[in-house]
Design an enzyme around this catalytic site. Sequence first.
Site, short mmCIF file in Angstrom:
data_model
loop_
_atom_site.label_atom_id
_atom_site.label_comp_id
_atom_site.label_asym_id
_atom_site.label_seq_id
_atom_site.Cartn_x
_atom_site.Cartn_y
_atom_site.Cartn_z
N ASP A 114 -8.41 6.11 10.65
CA ASP A 114 -8.20 5.54 9.31
C ASP A 114 -8.99 4.23 9.23
O ASP A 114 -8.70 3.28 9.95
CB ASP A 114 -6.70 5.27 9.10
CG ASP A 114 -6.38 4.71 7.72
OD1 ASP A 114 -7.32 4.47 6.93
OD2 ASP A 114 -5.18 4.49 7.44
N ASP A 158 0.84 -1.20 0.00
CA ASP A 158 0.00 0.00 0.00
C ASP A 158 0.87 1.25 0.00
O ASP A 158 1.75 1.41 0.86
CB ASP A 158 -0.90 0.02 1.24
CG ASP A 158 -1.98 -1.06 1.21
OD1 ASP A 158 -2.08 -1.77 0.18
OD2 ASP A 158 -2.71 -1.18 2.20
N GLY A 218 -3.38 -5.38 1.07
CA GLY A 218 -4.06 -6.38 0.25
C GLY A 218 -5.11 -7.05 1.12
O GLY A 218 -4.81 -7.44 2.25
N LYS A 219 -6.33 -7.17 0.60
CA LYS A 219 -7.41 -7.69 1.44
C LYS A 219 -7.11 -9.12 1.92
O LYS A 219 -7.42 -9.47 3.07
CB LYS A 219 -8.73 -7.62 0.69
CG LYS A 219 -9.16 -6.18 0.43
CD LYS A 219 -10.52 -6.07 -0.19
CE LYS A 219 -10.75 -4.66 -0.73
NZ LYS A 219 -10.64 -3.61 0.27
N ASN A 242 -4.20 -8.92 4.53
CA ASN A 242 -4.71 -8.27 5.75
C ASN A 242 -5.58 -9.23 6.55
O ASN A 242 -5.49 -9.30 7.77
CB ASN A 242 -5.56 -7.03 5.40
CG ASN A 242 -4.74 -5.88 4.84
OD1 ASN A 242 -3.52 -5.87 4.95
ND2 ASN A 242 -5.41 -4.93 4.23
N ARG A 251 -21.70 1.82 12.70
CA ARG A 251 -22.94 1.34 13.34
C ARG A 251 -22.84 -0.12 13.77
O ARG A 251 -23.64 -0.57 14.59
CB ARG A 251 -24.12 1.52 12.37
CG ARG A 251 -24.56 2.98 12.24
CD ARG A 251 -25.72 3.10 11.29
NE ARG A 251 -25.30 2.90 9.90
CZ ARG A 251 -25.91 2.12 9.02
NH1 ARG A 251 -26.99 1.46 9.34
NH2 ARG A 251 -25.45 2.00 7.78
N GLY A 252 -21.91 -0.90 13.22
CA GLY A 252 -21.79 -2.30 13.60
C GLY A 252 -22.02 -3.24 12.44
O GLY A 252 -21.48 -3.01 11.35
N ASN A 291 -20.13 -5.07 2.65
CA ASN A 291 -20.61 -3.80 3.19
C ASN A 291 -21.89 -3.44 2.42
O ASN A 291 -22.32 -4.17 1.53
CB ASN A 291 -19.53 -2.72 3.15
CG ASN A 291 -19.12 -2.35 1.73
OD1 ASN A 291 -19.87 -2.54 0.77
ND2 ASN A 291 -17.92 -1.82 1.57
N ALA A 316 -8.72 -1.17 6.01
CA ALA A 316 -8.55 -2.52 6.57
C ALA A 316 -9.48 -2.82 7.76
O ALA A 316 -9.40 -3.91 8.33
CB ALA A 316 -7.11 -2.81 6.97
N ALA A 317 -10.37 -1.89 8.11
CA ALA A 317 -11.32 -2.20 9.20
C ALA A 317 -12.19 -3.40 8.80
O ALA A 317 -12.47 -4.28 9.62
CB ALA A 317 -12.17 -0.99 9.53
N GLY A 318 -12.59 -3.44 7.53
CA GLY A 318 -13.37 -4.59 7.04
C GLY A 318 -12.55 -5.87 7.06
O GLY A 318 -13.08 -6.96 7.29
N ASP A 319 -11.25 -5.74 6.85
CA ASP A 319 -10.37 -6.93 6.88
C ASP A 319 -10.22 -7.43 8.32
O ASP A 319 -10.22 -8.64 8.57
CB ASP A 319 -9.01 -6.60 6.29
CG ASP A 319 -9.11 -6.16 4.83
OD1 ASP A 319 -10.03 -6.63 4.14
OD2 ASP A 319 -8.29 -5.34 4.40
O1 RIB Z 1 -9.02 -3.43 2.61
C1 RIB Z 1 -7.89 -2.61 2.56
C2 RIB Z 1 -6.98 -3.06 1.48
O2 RIB Z 1 -7.60 -2.86 0.23
C3 RIB Z 1 -5.68 -2.30 1.37
O3 RIB Z 1 -4.67 -2.85 2.20
C4 RIB Z 1 -5.36 -2.33 -0.10
O4 RIB Z 1 -4.22 -3.07 -0.42
C5 RIB Z 1 -6.61 -2.90 -0.77
O5 RIB Z 1 -6.45 -4.21 -1.10
#
Ligand code: RIB
Length: 285
Positions: free
Chosen positions: A229, A14, A40-41, A44, A206-207, A179, A232-235
């Site tokens: 930030d 990234d 990278g998802k 991560n 919201r959760g 999402n 990557a919260a979803g990861d």
């Molecule tokens: O979900 C976040 C990721 O999306 C980042 O790390 C980026 O590399 C993209 O894949």
Amino acid sequence: MTARIVVVGSANLDLVVAAPALPRPGETVLGGEFTTVPGGKGANQAVAAARAGGHVGFVGAVGDDDFARPQRDNLVAAGVDVSRLRTVPGPSGVALIAVDEQAENLIVVAPGANAALTDLSAEDLTAVAGADVLLCQLEIPVETVAQAAAAGTFTVLNAAPARQLPAGVLSTVDLLVVNEGEAEVLAQAGDLLDLVPRVVTTLGARGAAYADRAGLRLEVAAPKVRAVDTTAAGDAFTGALAVAWAEGRPVEEAVRWACAAGAVCATRPGASSSLPTRAEIEAAL
Ligand code: RIB
């Protein structure tokens, strides 16, 4: 019992710049500090699952350039098994990321080596078959996702980035994580619960909501945090969810745990570097 997770997915480096506001199309904005962080998802989510307490293997591809080393080192440092990480000729995956003062981001991915993650080997598929949970995303060829899912392991698909999927791919998915935007894209092909047996929809601060074909519906609030930030919260959410699921936790507890992981991640900058440990997830609950 230690959760055994195999991630078949992407790895990127990234290239991140902080900016006061995200640019509109055609606009140039003057940003602040520039950093490079492994991301990278797929990678991560592998790191997220390992930090959350899982025993994790990663099936992926990096290029033969200077960007490959930090990605590989980062996975190893998190305790992820990289014996099925290929090096292919050409550039590694790269993500160009801008993050604004409201913690929102804008990401463009150049897939590079991730596009060459095709034709999983017998050893790759043996690793998948030996796991409690297979975890995939959509930054690699969709045919590879289908090939991995056909191994019969409980499959969690985080359908990110959003794209329409060929019929048949979703029929191999046991749990879909999306999402709200991704849910909208996939719902063009029909009601999500007609396509997959279980759906978790992340709702940002919201959760998250859970629904399954057996009729269970629940919504879980995320812990309140000061986000800096959301990259990557979803990861973090998906990696932690996969671990909780593989540990056989009740659905509501698993989703609550995943929400806590996503919330902690959003309080720190960067992708892989911001993913919480199991102790940090517990502390946030
Ligand atoms: O979900 C976040 C990721 O999306 C980042 O790390 C980026 O590399 C993209 O894949």
